[in-house]
Design a protein around this motif. Structure first.
Motif, PDB file in Angstrom:
ATOM      1  N   UNK A   1     -50.188 -25.833 -59.170  1.00 47.27           N
ATOM      2  CA  UNK A   1     -49.415 -27.079 -59.086  1.00 47.27           C
ATOM      3  C   UNK A   1     -48.829 -27.457 -60.443  1.00 47.27           C
ATOM      4  N   UNK A   2     -49.513 -27.089 -61.526  1.00 46.19           N
ATOM      5  CA  UNK A   2     -49.001 -27.479 -62.847  1.00 46.19           C
ATOM      6  C   UNK A   2     -47.793 -26.632 -63.266  1.00 46.19           C
TER       7      UNK A   2
ATOM      8  N   UNK B   1     -45.149 -26.213 -61.182  1.00 43.79           N
ATOM      9  CA  UNK B   1     -43.982 -26.626 -60.395  1.00 43.79           C
ATOM     10  C   UNK B   1     -43.092 -27.561 -61.232  1.00 43.79           C
ATOM     11  N   UNK B   2     -41.781 -27.400 -61.103  1.00 44.41           N
ATOM     12  CA  UNK B   2     -40.848 -28.201 -61.906  1.00 44.41           C
ATOM     13  C   UNK B   2     -40.077 -29.208 -61.043  1.00 44.41           C
ATOM     14  N   UNK B   3     -39.095 -29.872 -61.677  1.00 47.86           N
ATOM     15  CA  UNK B   3     -38.307 -30.903 -60.982  1.00 47.86           C
ATOM     16  C   UNK B   3     -37.761 -30.382 -59.657  1.00 47.86           C
TER      17      UNK B   3
ATOM     18  N   UNK C   1     -38.742 -28.177 -57.703  1.00 49.95           N
ATOM     19  CA  UNK C   1     -39.706 -28.010 -56.613  1.00 49.95           C
ATOM     20  C   UNK C   1     -40.388 -29.318 -56.204  1.00 49.95           C
ATOM     21  N   UNK C   2     -40.347 -30.305 -57.092  1.00 49.21           N
ATOM     22  CA  UNK C   2     -41.126 -31.513 -56.832  1.00 49.21           C
ATOM     23  C   UNK C   2     -40.298 -32.748 -56.511  1.00 49.21           C
ATOM     24  N   UNK C   3     -39.080 -32.816 -57.056  1.00 51.63           N
ATOM     25  CA  UNK C   3     -38.314 -34.047 -56.930  1.00 51.63           C
ATOM     26  C   UNK C   3     -37.252 -33.901 -55.846  1.00 51.63           C
ATOM     27  N   UNK C   4     -37.347 -34.676 -54.771  1.00 56.79           N
ATOM     28  CA  UNK C   4     -36.439 -34.477 -53.634  1.00 56.79           C
ATOM     29  C   UNK C   4     -34.991 -34.930 -53.884  1.00 56.79           C
ATOM     30  N   UNK C   5     -34.738 -35.699 -54.956  1.00 52.78           N
ATOM     31  CA  UNK C   5     -33.361 -36.052 -55.306  1.00 52.78           C
ATOM     32  C   UNK C   5     -32.765 -37.185 -54.492  1.00 52.78           C
ATOM     33  N   UNK C   6     -31.524 -37.548 -54.872  1.00 53.14           N
ATOM     34  CA  UNK C   6     -30.866 -38.723 -54.287  1.00 53.14           C
ATOM     35  C   UNK C   6     -30.580 -38.550 -52.799  1.00 53.14           C
ATOM     36  N   UNK C   7     -30.275 -37.334 -52.375  1.00 49.08           N
ATOM     37  CA  UNK C   7     -29.933 -37.126 -50.963  1.00 49.08           C
ATOM     38  C   UNK C   7     -31.078 -37.565 -50.062  1.00 49.08           C
ATOM     39  N   UNK C   8     -32.295 -37.156 -50.417  1.00 46.37           N
ATOM     40  CA  UNK C   8     -33.455 -37.551 -49.610  1.00 46.37           C
ATOM     41  C   UNK C   8     -33.687 -39.049 -49.700  1.00 46.37           C
ATOM     42  N   UNK C   9     -33.343 -39.606 -50.861  1.00 46.60           N
ATOM     43  CA  UNK C   9     -33.526 -41.042 -51.063  1.00 46.60           C
ATOM     44  C   UNK C   9     -32.539 -41.847 -50.200  1.00 46.60           C
TER      45      UNK C   9
ATOM     46  N   UNK D   1     -33.926 -41.984 -46.875  1.00 45.00           N
ATOM     47  CA  UNK D   1     -35.070 -42.904 -46.845  1.00 45.00           C
ATOM     48  C   UNK D   1     -34.579 -44.349 -46.815  1.00 45.00           C
TER      49      UNK D   1
ATOM     50  N   UNK E   1     -41.215 -38.787 -56.825  1.00 44.64           N
ATOM     51  CA  UNK E   1     -40.036 -38.464 -57.638  1.00 44.64           C
ATOM     52  C   UNK E   1     -40.414 -38.187 -59.092  1.00 44.64           C
TER      53      UNK E   1
ATOM     54  N   UNK F   1     -42.650 -32.835 -49.477  1.00 40.89           N
ATOM     55  CA  UNK F   1     -43.286 -31.906 -50.410  1.00 40.89           C
ATOM     56  C   UNK F   1     -43.958 -30.706 -49.736  1.00 40.89           C
TER      57      UNK F   1
ATOM     58  N   UNK G   1     -47.102 -28.841 -51.700  1.00 38.64           N
ATOM     59  CA  UNK G   1     -46.863 -28.866 -53.149  1.00 38.64           C
ATOM     60  C   UNK G   1     -47.516 -30.121 -53.724  1.00 38.64           C
TER      61      UNK G   1
ATOM     62  N   UNK H   1     -52.420 -29.941 -67.152  1.00 36.37           N
ATOM     63  CA  UNK H   1     -50.965 -29.833 -67.069  1.00 36.37           C
ATOM     64  C   UNK H   1     -50.310 -30.266 -65.778  1.00 36.37           C
TER      65      UNK H   1
ATOM     66  N   UNK I   1     -31.815 -42.560 -57.687  1.00 33.53           N
ATOM     67  CA  UNK I   1     -32.326 -41.499 -58.549  1.00 33.53           C
ATOM     68  C   UNK I   1     -31.154 -40.744 -59.165  1.00 33.53           C
TER      69      UNK I   1
ATOM     70  N   UNK J   1     -29.836 -37.402 -60.230  1.00 28.38           N
ATOM     71  CA  UNK J   1     -30.205 -36.008 -59.957  1.00 28.38           C
ATOM     72  C   UNK J   1     -30.178 -35.108 -61.192  1.00 28.38           C
TER      73      UNK J   1
ATOM     74  N   UNK K   1     -37.863 -34.026 -65.974  1.00 26.94           N
ATOM     75  CA  UNK K   1     -39.162 -34.572 -66.360  1.00 26.94           C
ATOM     76  C   UNK K   1     -39.318 -34.426 -67.873  1.00 26.94           C
TER      77      UNK K   1
END
Lengths: 351, 614
Positions: free
Chosen positions: A328-329, A331-333, A335-343, A346, B226, B255, B264, B287, B401, B403, B407
């Protein structure tokens, strides 16, 4: 004990393991524990086990709580990250570390005060969750750093150095670990390297919660007549149910065993444990029988040692949580951040 | 008995529902609030509930506010009194000229009512008993029936309610028809038998815009998604459990790897708060971005670990959804009472970074930013929500957000940098900002490993109990905290159009009530400059704001003026210059309360000019 720095030079022809590391590559700083402390023998056994398993030293995370036992991670695997956390809380810190990176090897080192008293809850819950780890309790029945108070593993009727008789019942951590569903449970003795090193190797190779209760006499406060955790007492009352060898799949089994005396147990990493039975009736796969066996012998004042239980198809917490294969450590943006489209979607659902 | 003219107002009133908890009223009441919002009229609902599952009194208050006053107002214009246990108190709480709506199945003596209110009786139980045979249905549809009646009494658009029923039971179509029927039973009864509409009315408007209707806990949890949180460890405690629940739901939606169907994220419901924070610290040390959600009692339990994270410099994010303390206090009532216990959590000299979101939109923003701050500052970050923000639905700006945002993982030395010969000292202040480099476990076979401990150590992480390296390290931690001042969200200042010597400082969920109160204070002839503090440590502008005014009110929701103490202590300000305005009965602070407290104070200072003889 010693104030001398460890010399850097070593013999040029020290034996090397499969990865080309020598025994020295698995050592740490010089121990500051009392001369003759059982814990230093356990440290030596951990070093030996890691060397023999050809583990990359820096791929181990060693985590401890507070107390004499919890100081020992400084004395082995000097190239590993270590974490000396707070009293009784090693299990939670280790659980979190393990969740963050499933690819490292987790070695939790604790003591009987750390695990049977202040951290009894965390001990229990890390085991019942099946965290993939080797959880070692260096068990001396006494608080060493604060000078000799009884711990919760001290047997009822045993005598302290000051002559006080313990009237509280003791906690058998191995028995509790069995009851909690730990998928690997063993007990050993710091004075029996031949039994201890293979047990540590098997525990490290095991996938799931592996617990080892190691009786480790405290030479300063609990090695007198009347103690049930002294070198003499443990030697006299040691009831070993089996001896084991860990044999890499890459190495042929060379030792010839008498038929019927050996059981081969396969581990998830492909290694094989050859189990030499000392007690013909003892079944390492029968959890309930193991519990009964422990209680029966404990009532007779005997200390049962050896591999007490191993589950054939063990699972770990990551399997239960169904986490991705990548740590898990890592994974980067993306892979982890769904972005504005998903927002946007929502937001639309919240009107 | 005094009489009063019935209140007559459009899109500006407060309705309170008095119910018994466990009776299914919550979803019906929420539907009422949503229907008004769908008519384009802003609403601010608040749930006032007991620490109990069934049988105790619960209230749901809906403020209808075309003027966008989203804080609690105080006072009730219409009471929907469905709970006999609280009937007398509920009637007493009505404003003069207010309206009482009650179940008139059983006749009540006139002495039960007030002469200065309008009493509207409807035989709800009798209607339900006639229409339904199943006792559970009688109870559930009673709620929908009174919503139907209210829609007629308040002149609401019944289409909005019907549409919401359709949405709520999407996938359970069998339930739509009976609910619509119940709605119409209530509405038809009211139209035929009651005087509709009453003086309180909802009129279609366009004041909602693109805003969303969301609980702070859900927004904060989405912020964690996010912000890249992968490990969540928590222990159930009101009012924060919803945050962990929401994180679970968001993760299940956002996720899960589409190919492998694997997670994830890792969520552990721990055995207690100590284990929760221990898991967070272990994960962050290794980490991953990790957080816990808790409330005051949980913060108390986590103290030792928080000190470890501070001293060993491990990132951690804690969402503290505050509730009324001390001890178990009032578990389902709101307060801002953990400011000091979080700011200085743990034994020894410690200071921690706190963020104060005002509403769900900021809970999302700060919830995500907390993870960058934790990694950058390598220290625990507290996101200070409270029950009012966390558990109530708020009309909030849509969540946004960028895009292109990356991080900020802070100062992490890589294997390549170690190989290139960079000097690695875990506690070595290479940049002068108090922040040292760290390495993740497992980075390099021979370089960059270190021992993390709660004991004192030198710049290269070597254990020491010598005074000089200890002081050196503690001073660096102060330097790091100073660095934080410019990284955390800045205070927002709004100056009065009229010159004034007085200011007001406030934070968190007090914001909507304060924004409304400022107009009421101005109407009393006083001018006031405003500053909303959004984080601790305080930015230098907090000092200048206090310096620029003769005195400054500090409005907060606790007994001991905790934020004021923190300002006095950290900014070195003479306490007499900060006047505490405190509201701490467990209900959300109201504009009426603030306006009165500040207005009365300023009135006393008004100097009547002496007549000068000519």
């Amino acid at each position: 004990m010693t104030y001398l720095a460890k010399p850097k030079f070593h013999h040029p022809h020290l034996p090397k393991n499969e990865l080309g590391y020598t025994h020295r590559d698995y050592e740490g700083a010089v121990s500051t524990l009392c001369a003759g402390c059982g814990h230093d023998s356990i440290t030596a056994a951990i070093i030996q086990a890691c060397f023999e398993l050809s583990i990359e030293p820096h791929r181990v995370a060693k985590i401890s709580g507070i107390g004499c036992s919890s100081k020992t991670p400084t004395y082995f695997l000097g190239n590993s990250h270590g974490f000396n956390s707070v009293h009784g809380r090693m299990p939670s810190v280790l659980t979190g570390a393990n969740l963050a990176n499933r690819d490292l090897i987790y070695l939790g080192v604790s003591g009987d005060g750390d695990s049977a008293s202040i951290g009894f809850g965390q001990f229990a819950h890390a085991l019942r969750r099946g965290v993939n780890m080797t959880y070692i309790v260096e068990n001396n029945g006494v608080y060493g750093l604060t000078k000799g108070q009884f711990s919760a593993t001290a047997d009822r009727g045993s005598k302290s150095k000051r002559g006080v008789i313990n009237t509280d019942n003791s906690i058998d951590l191995a028995a509790i670990a069995l009851q909690l569903g730990a998928s690997f449970v063993a007990r050993s003795f710091s004075g029996d390297k031949h039994q201890l090193v293979p047990i540590i190797k098997a525990a490290i190779s095991h996938k799931g919660a592996a617990f080892i209760d190691i009786i480790s006499p405290c030479v300063a406060f609990n090695n007198h007549a009347g103690s049930t955790k002294s070198f003499d007492f443990v030697r006299e009352h040691n009831e070993a149910v089996n001896r084991l060898d860990v044999i890499s799949t890459r190495m042929p089994i060379e030792v010839k065993y008498e038929p019927g005396t050996v059981e081969i147990v396969e581990q998830h990493d492909g290694s094989t444990i050859a189990l030499r039975k000392l007690d013909a009736d003892y079944d390492v796969h029968d959890r309930a029988a193991a519990l009964g066996f422990l209680q029966h012998h404990s009532a007779k004042g005997q200390i049962v040692t050896g591999l007490l239980h191993v589950e054939k198809e063990s699972e770990d917490l990551h399997a239960h949580l169904h986490t991705v294969d990548a740590p898990l450590n890592s994974l980067n943006e993306k892979e982890l951040c769904p972005g504005q489209a998903a927002l946007d979607k929502f937001n639309a659902s919240m009107r | 008995m005094p009489t009063a003219t019935p209140i007559s107002r459009v899109n500006d009133f407060v309705v309170r529902f008095a119910n018994v908890n466990g009776s299914g009223s919550a979803s019906a009441n929420e539907m009422f609030a949503r229907a008004i919002m769908r008519m384009g009229v802003p609403v601010a609902p608040r749930n006032i509930f007991p620490s109990n599952i069934q049988g105790l009194p619960t209230w749901y208050e809906v403020r209808v506010t075309e003027a966008n006053h989203l804080g609690a107002r105080g006072g009730i214009d219409m009471m929907v009194a469905m709970n006999p246990q609280t009937f007398d108190k509920d009637i007493a709480a009505l404003e003069p000229g207010g309206y009482l709506f009650y179940d008139s199945t059983k006749e009540l003596p006139a002495s039960k009512f007030r002469a200065d209110i309008t009493v509207i009786g409807m035989p709800l139980t009798a209607i339900c008993n006639r229409e339904y045979t199943d006792p559970r249905q009688r109870q559930l549809f009673k709620n929908i029936i009174y919503i139907g009646a209210l829609s007629a009494l308040l002149d609401m658009d019944v289409k909005a309610v019907e549409q919401l029923i359709g949405e709520q039971y999407k996938g359970k179509e069998k339930l739509i028809e009976p609910n619509l029927k119940a709605l119409n039973i209530g509405r038809d009864y009211a139209i035929l038998n009651l005087h509709c509409p009453i003086g309180l009315r909802v009129k279609k408007s366009d004041k909602v815009g693109d805003r969303i209707f969301i609980e702070g806990n859900a927004a904060a949890a989405l912020g964690a998604v996010y912000g890249g949180a992968t490990v969540c460890a928590w222990y159930p405690i009101t009012p924060s459990s919803g945050l962990a629940d929401a994180f679970t739901k968001h993760c299940e939606r956002l996720r899960v790897d589409p190919e492998t169907k694997k997670a994830k994220y890792a969520i552990v419901q721990a055995e207690d708060e100590l284990a929760s924070i221990g898991i967070v610290i272990g994960a962050a040390w290794n980490g991953a971005r990790a957080f816990t959600a808790t409330s005051g009692p949980g913060i108390s339990l986590m103290q030792e670990f928080i000190g470890l994270a501070y001293f060993a410099e491990i990132p951690a994010v804690l969402f503290d959804v505050q509730r009324a303390g001390p001890s178990t206090g009032m578990p389902t009532r709101t307060q801002q009472c953990d400011i000091i216990s979080c700011a200085y959590a743990s034994h020894g000299d410690t200071k921690h970074v706190l963020l104060f979101p005002e509403n769900p939109a900021e809970a999302f923003e700060f919830g995500a930013a907390a993870f960058d701050l934790a990694d950058r500052l390598q220290t625990p970050i507290f996101v200070m929500l409270d029950l009012d923000i966390g558990m109530n639905h708020h009309l909030s700006q849509p969540l946004a957000w960028d895009d292109t945002r990356k991080f900020d993982r802070g100062k992490v030395m890589t294997a390549a940098e170690l190989d290139a010969g960079r000097d690695f000292g875990r506690y070595l202040d290479v940049d002068g900002d108090g922040i040292a480099f760290r390495t993740y476990p497992g980075t390099h076979p021979t370089k960059g490993s270190f021992f993390t401990r709660g004991t004192s150590r030198d710049r290269y992480a070597k254990y020491t109990e010598e005074g000089a390296p200890y002081v050196d390290n503690m001073q660096r931690l102060v330097r790091k905290f100073d660095t934080a001042k410019d990284l955390v969200p800045r205070p927002l200042q709004a100056n009065s159009v009229n010159q004034t010597k007085y200011g007001v400082i406030y934070f968190g969920s007090t914001a909507p009530a304060m924004d409304e109160a400022i107009h009421m204070i101005e109407a009393r002839g006083h001018a006031l400059d405003r500053m909303r503090i959004r984080a601790f440590p305080f930015h230098s502008s907090v000092n200048s704001f206090v310096a620029d005014h003769d005195f400054v009110f500090v409005v907060e929701q606790n007994r001991d003026a905790q934020l004021r103490s923190l300002i006095v202590n950290e900014c070195g300000i003479d306490p007499v210059r900060l006047v505490p305005i405190l509201h701490y009965d467990g209900t959300p602070i109201t504009a009426r309360f603030i306006a009165k407290a500040i207005g009365d104070h300023l009135d006393q200072l008004k100097v009547t000019p002496m007549k000068v003889s000519s």
